[in-house]
Write a protein that holds these residues in place. Structure first.
Motif, short mmCIF file in Angstrom:
data_model
loop_
_atom_site.label_atom_id
_atom_site.label_comp_id
_atom_site.label_asym_id
_atom_site.label_seq_id
_atom_site.Cartn_x
_atom_site.Cartn_y
_atom_site.Cartn_z
N UNK A 89 0.84 -1.20 0.00
CA UNK A 89 0.00 0.00 0.00
C UNK A 89 0.87 1.25 0.00
N UNK A 90 0.24 2.38 -0.30
CA UNK A 90 0.96 3.65 -0.42
C UNK A 90 2.16 3.51 -1.35
N UNK A 91 1.94 2.79 -2.44
CA UNK A 91 3.03 2.50 -3.36
C UNK A 91 2.58 2.63 -4.81
N UNK A 92 3.51 2.98 -5.66
CA UNK A 92 3.23 3.02 -7.09
C UNK A 92 4.37 2.34 -7.84
N UNK A 93 4.03 1.87 -9.04
CA UNK A 93 5.06 1.30 -9.91
C UNK A 93 5.75 2.45 -10.63
N UNK A 94 7.04 2.60 -10.35
CA UNK A 94 7.82 3.67 -10.96
C UNK A 94 8.34 3.27 -12.33
N UNK A 95 8.65 1.99 -12.47
CA UNK A 95 9.18 1.50 -13.74
C UNK A 95 8.98 -0.01 -13.84
N UNK A 96 8.67 -0.46 -15.03
CA UNK A 96 8.59 -1.90 -15.29
C UNK A 96 9.90 -2.33 -15.90
N UNK A 97 10.51 -3.34 -15.31
CA UNK A 97 11.83 -3.80 -15.70
C UNK A 97 11.74 -5.01 -16.62
N UNK A 98 12.70 -5.15 -17.51
CA UNK A 98 12.68 -6.29 -18.40
C UNK A 98 13.85 -6.32 -19.36
N UNK A 99 13.82 -7.34 -20.21
CA UNK A 99 14.85 -7.47 -21.23
C UNK A 99 14.19 -7.98 -22.51
N UNK A 100 14.97 -8.53 -23.41
CA UNK A 100 14.43 -8.97 -24.69
C UNK A 100 13.43 -10.12 -24.55
N UNK A 101 13.47 -10.82 -23.41
CA UNK A 101 12.53 -11.93 -23.20
C UNK A 101 11.20 -11.45 -22.64
N UNK A 102 11.15 -10.22 -22.12
CA UNK A 102 9.92 -9.69 -21.54
C UNK A 102 10.14 -9.11 -20.16
N UNK A 103 9.09 -9.03 -19.37
CA UNK A 103 9.14 -8.44 -18.03
C UNK A 103 9.95 -9.32 -17.08
N UNK A 139 9.38 -0.14 -7.32
CA UNK A 139 8.32 0.44 -6.49
C UNK A 139 8.86 1.64 -5.73
N UNK A 140 8.06 2.72 -5.69
CA UNK A 140 8.38 3.86 -4.84
C UNK A 140 7.16 4.22 -4.00
N UNK A 141 7.36 4.97 -2.93
CA UNK A 141 6.29 5.30 -2.00
C UNK A 141 5.53 6.55 -2.42
N UNK A 142 4.23 6.57 -2.11
CA UNK A 142 3.41 7.76 -2.31
C UNK A 142 3.31 8.57 -1.03
N UNK A 143 3.86 8.03 0.04
CA UNK A 143 3.83 8.69 1.35
C UNK A 143 5.18 9.39 1.57
N UNK A 144 5.11 10.72 1.70
CA UNK A 144 6.35 11.48 1.86
C UNK A 144 7.11 11.12 3.13
N UNK A 145 6.39 10.54 4.10
CA UNK A 145 7.02 10.16 5.36
C UNK A 145 7.80 8.85 5.21
N UNK A 146 7.51 8.11 4.13
CA UNK A 146 8.17 6.83 3.92
C UNK A 146 8.98 6.88 2.63
N UNK A 147 10.26 6.85 2.76
CA UNK A 147 11.11 6.86 1.58
C UNK A 147 11.50 5.43 1.24
N UNK A 148 10.81 4.88 0.27
CA UNK A 148 11.14 3.50 -0.12
C UNK A 148 11.27 3.42 -1.64
N UNK A 149 12.22 2.64 -2.05
CA UNK A 149 12.49 2.43 -3.46
C UNK A 149 13.12 1.04 -3.58
N UNK A 150 12.36 0.13 -4.12
CA UNK A 150 12.87 -1.24 -4.19
C UNK A 150 12.30 -1.96 -5.41
N UNK A 151 12.92 -3.06 -5.75
CA UNK A 151 12.50 -3.85 -6.90
C UNK A 151 11.85 -5.15 -6.46
N UNK A 152 10.92 -5.63 -7.26
CA UNK A 152 10.29 -6.93 -7.03
C UNK A 152 10.47 -7.75 -8.31
N UNK A 153 10.90 -8.97 -8.16
CA UNK A 153 11.05 -9.85 -9.31
C UNK A 153 9.71 -10.47 -9.69
#
Length: 323
Positions: A205-219, A224-238
Motif C-alpha cells: 500500500x501507499x506505493x506506485x510502480x515507478x518502472x517496469x523492468x525487463x529485457x528482450x525476453x519480456x518483463x 516500487x516507490x512510496x506515495x507517502x512522503x514520510x516513507x522513503x522507499x524504493x525497491x525492486x520486485x522480481x
C-alpha cells in the motif's frame, strides 16, 4: 464536405463485437458497412496469446484472431471502411455519421461496437512491454504465469478480483495500491486480507510502480516507490507479469448527448421479446465493451455483436414492412 452516402446498416468498430455483427448482418443480406476506427481489431491486437477462444487450440494470437474475423466479414461481402467516425446525429432518421475524412454517411440502423480502452499507468516501460509481460486482463493471460511471480496494480474491485484469481495460479502475487485504503467492496477486501494473512498475496500500500523492468525476453520485475512522503522507499520486485487493473474507459465520447449512457457506458433496453442490444433510440444498437463493465471478454463481446445484428435485422424488417 463530400456528398452523403446512404447505407442500410452501419457498424462502428472492428473488435470482436463489430466483426461478429458484420458477419451476421451480411448473411442476413443487410449489406453492412463497417468502420474500423483508429484501432482495427480492438484490444485483442495487444494480446500475444489467446487460449480460451473455442475451437482455436492450443493457442492463437490476438492479431491472428482479428485478421481471421476481418477476412470472415469480407467473405460475406461486408464493406470495410478504414475510417473513424468522429461525429454522429441520432435525433432524426436517417441517422447521420461523419468520418475523419469529412465524408458524410446516413443509415437506417447503426450498431455501435467501439469498445473500451484499458486505462494505463502512462509509463514508457509499460508501453514497451505491453503484450510481453504487461496485460490488462488476468482472466485472459493469467494461465501463462502458472507458478510464477506476478504483480497487479490497482485498488478497486477489478484489481482485487484479479489478485484473488491469480493467487490460485501464480506462485506469488503482489498487489500494488497507491493509497492506504482499498476502494473495493468489503467482501472482496475480506477475502484479500485472508489471502494476505496466508502470505499468498503480498499487499504493497501507499506505493506506485515507478518502472517496469525487463529485457528482450519480456518483463523481469518492477520498481516500487512510496506515495507517502514520510516513507522513503524504493525497491525492486522480481515478477514475470504485470497486470494493470485501474479500470477501462468506454469509447463513447462521440455519443454524448445523443443516446442515454451511465458512467460512460451505453444504456441498453432489455426486453422479453428480444432487442437486448437496443439503445434509448430505436434503430441504434450497441454491443461489446461499450455496454459491458462486468465480463469484458472477447467472447462475450462477440456474442453481443451477434445479438445486435439480429436485433438490427428485426428492426429493419419492421421498418420495411411498415412502409
Amino acid at each position: 464536405m463530400d456528398i452523403t452516402h446512404h447505407q442500410k446498416l452501419i457498424i462502428i468498430g472492428s473488435g470482436p463485437a463489430g466483426y461478429t455483427a458484420a458477419i451476421y448482418a451480411a448473411r442476413a443480406n443487410l449489406s453492412p458497412v463497417l468502420f474500423t476506427g483508429i484501432n482495427p481489431g480492438g484490444q485483442l491486437i495487444n494480446t500475444s496469446t489467446i487460449e480460451n477462444w473455442p475451437g482455436n487450440f492450443p493457442v492463437i494470437t490476438g492479431t491472428d484472431l482479428m485478421n481471421k474475423m476481418h477476412k470472415h466479414a469480407k467473405l460475406f461481402n461486408t464493406t470495410i471502411v478504414p475510417e473513424e467516425i468522429i461525429k454522429v446525429r441520432f435525433n432524426q432518421i436517417p441517422f447521420l455519421l461523419i468520418s475523419d475524412t469529412h465524408k458524410k454517411y446516413t443509415s437506417d440502423a447503426v450498431v455501435i461496437a467501439t469498445g473500451a480502452t484499458a486505462k494505463s499507468l502512462g509509463l514508457p516501460s509499460e508501453k514497451k512491454f505491453m503484450g510481453r509481460g504487461v496485460s490488462s486482463c488476468a482472466i485472459c493471460d493469467g494461465f501463462f504465469y502458472k507458478n510464477k511471480n506476478v504483480a497487479i496494480v490497482g485498488g478497486g474491485n477489478s484489481a482485487i478480483e484479479e489478485a484473488l484469481y491469480l493467487s490460485n495460479i501464480a506462485k506469488e502475487v503482489h498487489l500494488i495500491h497507491r493509497r492506504e485504503n482499498l476502494r473495493a467492496e468489503k467482501i472482496l477486501i475480506s477475502r484479500l486480507l485472508k489471502k494476505v494473512k496466508e502470505n499468498s498475496i503480498i499487499f504493497h500500500k501507499n506505493s506506485i510502480v515507478h518502472k517496469i523492468l525487463g529485457d528482450k525476453t519480456g518483463v523481469t520485475g518492477i520498481n516500487i516507490i512510496s506515495t507517502n512522503n514520510m516513507l522513503e522507499k524504493n525497491y525492486n520486485i522480481n515478477v514475470s507479469g504485470v497486470f494493470i487493473a485501474i479500470g477501462h474507459t468506454p469509447n463513447t465520447k462521440i455519443f454524448l448527448n445523443q443516446i442515454k449512457m451511465k458512467n460512460d457506458y451505453i444504456t441498453i433496453k432489455s426486453g422479453i421479446n428480444g432487442n437486448y442490444t437496443q439503445t434509448s433510440i430505436p434503430g441504434i444498437f450497441a454491443a461489446g465493451d461499450v455496454i459491458d463493465h462486468v465480463y469484458k471478454q472477447a467472447i462475450t463481446a462477440s456474442s453481443s455483436g451477434c445479438m445486435a445484428a439480429l436485433d438490427a435485422e428485426k428492426y429493419l424488417d419492421k421498418v420495411s414492412n411498415s412502409i
